[in-house]
Scaffold this active site. Structure first.
Site, PDB file in Angstrom:
ATOM      1  N   ARG A  58       0.835  -1.199   0.000  1.00 17.01           N
ATOM      2  CA  ARG A  58       0.000   0.000   0.000  1.00 17.01           C
ATOM      3  C   ARG A  58       0.874   1.255   0.000  1.00 17.01           C
ATOM      4  NH1 ARG A  58      -5.506  -0.371   1.852  1.00 17.01           N
ATOM      5  NH2 ARG A  58      -6.040  -2.433   2.679  1.00 17.01           N
TER       6      ARG A  58
ATOM      7  N   VAL B  21     -20.973  -7.093  12.387  1.00 17.45           N
ATOM      8  CA  VAL B  21     -20.434  -5.855  12.936  1.00 17.45           C
ATOM      9  C   VAL B  21     -20.294  -4.768  11.879  1.00 17.45           C
ATOM     10  CG1 VAL B  21     -18.451  -4.818  14.097  1.00 17.45           C
ATOM     11  CG2 VAL B  21     -19.215  -7.110  14.753  1.00 17.45           C
TER      12      VAL B  21
ATOM     13  N   ILE C  79     -20.642  -9.753   4.365  1.00 17.57           N
ATOM     14  CA  ILE C  79     -20.951 -11.088   4.903  1.00 17.57           C
ATOM     15  C   ILE C  79     -19.749 -11.729   5.590  1.00 17.57           C
ATOM     16  CG2 ILE C  79     -22.791 -11.472   3.224  1.00 17.57           C
ATOM     17  CD1 ILE C  79     -20.783 -13.319   1.716  1.00 17.57           C
TER      18      ILE C  79
ATOM     19  N   ARG D 194     -15.159 -11.752   6.257  1.00 19.57           N
ATOM     20  CA  ARG D 194     -13.843 -11.528   5.659  1.00 19.57           C
ATOM     21  C   ARG D 194     -13.112 -12.863   5.523  1.00 19.57           C
ATOM     22  NH1 ARG D 194     -12.580  -6.313   5.306  1.00 19.57           N
ATOM     23  NH2 ARG D 194     -10.351  -6.730   5.118  1.00 19.57           N
TER      24      ARG D 194
ATOM     25  N   ALA E 112      -8.417  -6.336  15.156  1.00 16.38           N
ATOM     26  CA  ALA E 112      -7.144  -5.615  15.134  1.00 16.38           C
ATOM     27  C   ALA E 112      -6.370  -5.792  16.430  1.00 16.38           C
ATOM     28  CB  ALA E 112      -7.395  -4.130  14.866  1.00 16.38           C
TER      29      ALA E 112
ATOM     30  N   HIS F 170     -18.172   7.343  40.964  1.00 10.51           N
ATOM     31  CA  HIS F 170     -19.578   7.697  40.765  1.00 10.51           C
ATOM     32  C   HIS F 170     -19.676   9.159  40.336  1.00 10.51           C
ATOM     33  CE1 HIS F 170     -23.919   7.843  41.500  1.00 10.51           C
ATOM     34  NE2 HIS F 170     -23.712   8.973  42.149  1.00 10.51           N
TER      35      HIS F 170
END
Length: 465
Positions: free
Chosen positions: A37, A183, A271, A273, A321, A444
């Site tokens: 990349r 997800v 759907i 990986r 990840a 709290h």
């Protein structure tokens, strides 16, 4: 060592790869990382985790203003969507973080070999036409979108897209159909719903979020329906045709039956990986993959070939990840002669919708298969911070062994569930009981008090319910 160019060569600069390379270099090993990349960081930083969260966050602000949530708190605004700016802030986040990894490579003296690597021998790869030999090679090539037969993705046209294309839409679709109730589909579907799209989610199974706790799956379905997402469960997509600027889907019941058609402006195929192992020429190194296309490894991340290691999405386990990062550190430490360990039983999962959904450990269903359990639940409606923030949806659920009280799993739906789950993971890592969590003082008012209250419910001593 003069026979080798490097002590460690990492193939892939995603969350697992770049972390492994940096850790190896920190341990004094001469290290390189091959990445084709234009920027480092892999799918996660470039077209996955990071840009999607930037869009999720921005779209939450828009919906709060447009949907009346801000008005209810006395903040009257009339929002106007500027999608170009929203995309711009996403790109800025990506640029900053990927550039940060390049800086870390230079800081730690990791050589970036610019190009895609493929094996020519067990200790040699070819990168951009050059042979590179290393004593240890770590395969960390990640994963890519699983294709769906009968549905051809073409991100350039912007009608039938994958997760990468869904991040780059130039305008808000009138109707988006998401294929897959997992997800990624729910996160990106949420983004475009918030800024004005009608969203329909088509899922083959009888419920969304496969693999998560049953109560969480049911509650999440109710919440998303309330938000406006339409679900077609137990339904499969058998065909998709682009007609003009729209897509026409052919749907059938998962169990078989009459077909129907559904028209959409944009279709998101989500759907799952699959591991990126094609193109590596693994056979030249003496390696093969299993039926799921994964490289099998031992507890230390060694493959069947001496000197070759593998981590992240290309090995068995959840494609996350943070799992890859931990494996990258552990693998580098093992190569250096240290003891690198990852407890795969305690890896949290998060869905960054609103509210967020998170879990770690066993579901109640899986825990019951192993023996008797105790379960405690606490609704966010009764949590003081959630109440003041107008965030009533969700709950925390703690599952513990009935005899030892040891925590087996924690699941939650809350606005900051992704942060809350870290406490549960840490507790489970060190063998905590529900009583340990219940008697730990929590600040709290915080959302995390719901974890304490759910643990107290396991012990039979709840206070606020």
């Amino acid at each position: 060592m003069s026979d080798f160019d490097y002590d460690v060569l990492v193939i892939g600069a995603g969350p697992g790869g770049y972390v492994a390379a940096i850790r190896a270099a920190q341990l004094g090993l001469k290290t390189a990382c091959a990445e084709g990349r234009e920027t480092l960081g892999g799918t996660c930083l470039n077209v996955g985790c990071i840009p999607s969260k930037a869009m999720l966050h921005a779209s939450e602000y828009f919906e709060a203003a447009a949907g009346g949530a801000m008005a209810k708190m006395g903040i009257k605004v009339k929002p106007e969507l500027d999608l170009d700016i929203m995309h711009g802030q996403r790109k800025d986040a990506v640029k900053g973080l990927t550039g940060g990894i390049e800086f870390l490579f230079k800081k730690n003296k990791v050589d970036w070999l610019k190009g895609y690597a493929k094996f020519t021998a067990a200790d040699t790869v070819e990168v951009a036409g050059k042979a590179v030999r290393a004593k240890n090679i770590i395969v960390a090539t990640g994963s890519s979108v699983t294709p769906l037969p009968g549905v051809e993705v073409d991100n350039a046209k912007g009608v039938i897209v994958d997760s990468t294309g869904a991040l780059e839409l130039a305008k808000v679709p009138g109707h988006m159909v998401v294929i897959g109730g997992g997800v990624i589909g729910l996160e990106l579907g949420s983004v475009w719903r918030r800024v004005g799209a009608k969203v329909t989610c088509v899922e083959f199974l009888d419920q969304i979020l496969p693999g998560m706790d049953g109560d969480v799956r049911k509650e999440a379905n109710k919440i998303f329906k309330k938000q406006g997402i339409e679900f077609k469960l137990k339904t499969k997509v058998t065909k998709a045709e682009v007609k003009g600027k729209k897509a026409v889907l052919t749907l059938e019941p998962a169990a078989g039956g009459d077909a129907e058609t559904l028209e959409a402006d944009v279709v998101l195929v989500s759907i799952g990986r699959r591991p990126n192992t094609d193109g590596l020429a693994l056979d030249k190194a003496g390696l093969s993959v299993n039926k799921r296309g994964q490289i099998e490894v031992d507890h230390d991340f060694r493959t069947a070939v001496d000197g070759i290691w593998a981590i992240g999405d290309v090995v068995p386990g959840p494609m996350l990840a943070h799992k890859a990062e931990d494996e990258g550190i552990a693998c580098a430490e093992n190569i250096a002669g240290l003891t690198g360990i990852v407890n795969h039983d305690v890896i949290p999962s998060v869905v960054y919708t609103m509210p967020e959904i998170a879990g770690v450990g066993l579901t109640e269903e899986a825990a019951k298969e192993r023996g008797e359990v105790k379960v405690g639940k606490f609704p966010m409606l009764a949590n003081s911070r959630a109440k003041t923030n107008h965030e009533p949806d969700g709950f925390v659920k703690v599952i513990a062994d009935a005899k030892s009280d040891r925590v087996l799993g924690v699941w939650c739906i809350a606005s900051v569930a992704g942060t809350m789950i870290a406490q549960a993971a840490q507790a489970m890592e060190f063998g905590a009981t529900s009583e340990d969590i219940a008697y730990t003082c929590h600040a709290h008012p915080t959302h995390s008090e719901a974890v304490k209250e759910a643990a107290m419910a396991v012990t039979g001593k709840p206070i606020h319910i």
